[in-house]
Design an enzyme around this catalytic site. Sequence first.
Site, mmCIF file in Angstrom:
data_model
loop_
_atom_site.group_PDB
_atom_site.id
_atom_site.type_symbol
_atom_site.label_atom_id
_atom_site.label_comp_id
_atom_site.label_asym_id
_atom_site.label_seq_id
_atom_site.Cartn_x
_atom_site.Cartn_y
_atom_site.Cartn_z
ATOM 1 N N LYS A 55 -10.719 -1.894 7.230
ATOM 2 C CA LYS A 55 -9.616 -1.615 7.869
ATOM 3 C C LYS A 55 -9.809 -1.167 9.242
ATOM 4 O O LYS A 55 -10.938 -0.373 9.499
ATOM 5 C CB LYS A 55 -8.773 -0.586 7.207
ATOM 6 N N ARG A 102 0.302 10.379 0.934
ATOM 7 C CA ARG A 102 0.718 11.430 1.809
ATOM 8 C C ARG A 102 1.919 12.167 1.191
ATOM 9 O O ARG A 102 2.088 13.250 1.983
ATOM 10 C CB ARG A 102 1.263 10.870 3.201
ATOM 11 N N GLU A 141 0.895 -1.223 -0.048
ATOM 12 C CA GLU A 141 0.101 0.051 0.038
ATOM 13 C C GLU A 141 0.956 1.349 0.044
ATOM 14 O O GLU A 141 1.556 1.341 0.810
ATOM 15 C CB GLU A 141 -0.926 -0.102 1.335
#
Length: 211
Positions: free
Chosen positions: A129, A45, A41
């Site tokens: 998640k 950011r 993943e």
Amino acid sequence: MVTSSELLRLSPVLPVVVLDDADDAVPVAHALRGGGVGVMEVTLRTPAALDAVARVAREVAGMVVGAGTVTTPQQARRAADAGAAFLVTPGCTDGLVSAALHTGLALLPGAATVSEAMRLAERGLDVLKFFPAEASGGVEALRAIAGPLPSLRFCPTGGITTDSAPRYLELANVDCVGGSWLAPKDAIAAKDFAAIEKLARQAVSLAAPRK
């Protein structure tokens, strides 16, 4: 195309990777793959993230790459256009869920409470998640959630370490954990990809017997 359920079973640890330089994406992916981890993943950011996703998707055979920290519908669409195989969100709004589902990609939506998990289940999402895991009660919280919501599966992420990961993986409703320790920023900065491969190999060994 990978499904959400399949995604959780690709590795006991889903590497959460932050890349400041897209040139590091392919070497990191090869290192993870060399250690036996075929999924990663890349968090959105940094400005380099989408380019990193595109490079791995295009250049690294056998690596299932997705985009994480997806917080807006626009990011969901851009990640899909970049070649992401799945999307991961820290939390979920109705608009974000709709946009993510519209891409047709596997989705790992973030939830921290029972109510959030139930709202996502109402939309047909049963692979979630759990974030932020440690701050939201950790192992004990997930064990409690399994009582009223036994059909939901989780990838807890947030504050989990190589030492605490096995306790999560023992839970009946957990198939993998998310961890940033597989690709530490200092190793990436030093181009120490051998260290990342070693960490990936250690992560694979954390696999618990299938429940």
